[in-house]
Design a protein around this motif. Structure first.
Motif, PDB file in Angstrom:
ATOM      1  N   LEU A  77     -63.214 105.865  93.001  1.00  0.00           N
ATOM      2  CA  LEU A  77     -63.606 107.270  93.178  1.00  0.00           C
ATOM      3  C   LEU A  77     -65.035 107.521  92.705  1.00  0.00           C
ATOM      4  O   LEU A  77     -65.292 108.410  91.894  1.00  0.00           O
ATOM      5  CB  LEU A  77     -62.636 108.173  92.412  1.00  0.00           C
ATOM      6  N   PHE A  87     -65.433 112.688  93.795  1.00  0.00           N
ATOM      7  CA  PHE A  87     -64.180 112.304  94.443  1.00  0.00           C
ATOM      8  C   PHE A  87     -62.979 112.500  93.521  1.00  0.00           C
ATOM      9  O   PHE A  87     -61.855 112.599  93.970  1.00  0.00           O
ATOM     10  CB  PHE A  87     -64.236 110.845  94.885  1.00  0.00           C
ATOM     11  N   ASP A 122     -61.159 115.803  94.165  1.00  0.00           N
ATOM     12  CA  ASP A 122     -60.355 115.720  95.393  1.00  0.00           C
ATOM     13  C   ASP A 122     -59.049 114.984  95.126  1.00  0.00           C
ATOM     14  O   ASP A 122     -57.991 115.387  95.602  1.00  0.00           O
ATOM     15  CB  ASP A 122     -61.130 114.999  96.499  1.00  0.00           C
TER      16      ASP A 122
END
Length: 115
Positions: free
Chosen positions: A48, A64, A67
C-alpha cells in the motif's frame, strides 16, 4: 468529539518508533477482543505505497492505506501507527499517544539495528 453510531470503539495508538505501540496495542487487543491493525505490517503485506525513500528509510505515499481501511473502520479496531495525519479523524473515538524517555528509546532502537 462527535457522537457516532459505532457499537465498538476505534482506537489509534501512536508515537515515535520504539515507544511500545505494537506491544501496547497487542495487550489492549488481548484485554478487549478488538482487532489489532499494525499499519506498518499492513502496508508491507498489501503493498500500500508508491515506493521506498532511502533518505528517510520509509515507504512513500500511504494514501492507499485509507482506501484499504475504509470498509473495516466501522468499529472494533486498535490501529497501531507512528503518525495520525494519514487517517480520517472521524474514524477514531480515542487516540493514545505513547512516550518514553530518550535513554529508553535510544536503547530500544539501538537493539533493533543490525550492524
Amino acid at each position: 468529539m462527535a457522537q457516532n453510531s459505532r457499537k465498538k470503539p476505534n482506537i489509534l495508538v501512536t508515537g515515535t518508533p520504539g515507544v511500545g505501540k505494537t506491544t501496547t496495542s497487542s495487550l489492549l487487543t488481548d484485554a478487549t477482543q478488538l482487532r489489532h491493525i499494525n499499519i506498518g505490517e499492513l502496508v508491507k503485506q498489501k503493498n500500500l505505497h508508491d515506493g521506498w525513500d532511502d533518505q528517510f528509510d520509509c515507504h512513500v505515499n500511504l494514501n492507499f492505506v485509507c482506501d484499504e481501511l475504509e470498509d473495516i473502520m466501522e468499529g472494533g479496531n486498535i490501529v497501531d501507527y507512528h503518525g495520525c495525519d494519514v487517517f480520517l479523524e472521524r474514524w477514531f473515538d480515542r487516540v493514545v499517544v505513547l512516550q518514553t524517555s530518550n535513554p529508553v528509546l535510544y536503547d530500544r532502537l539501538s537493539n533493533r539495528l543490525s550492524w
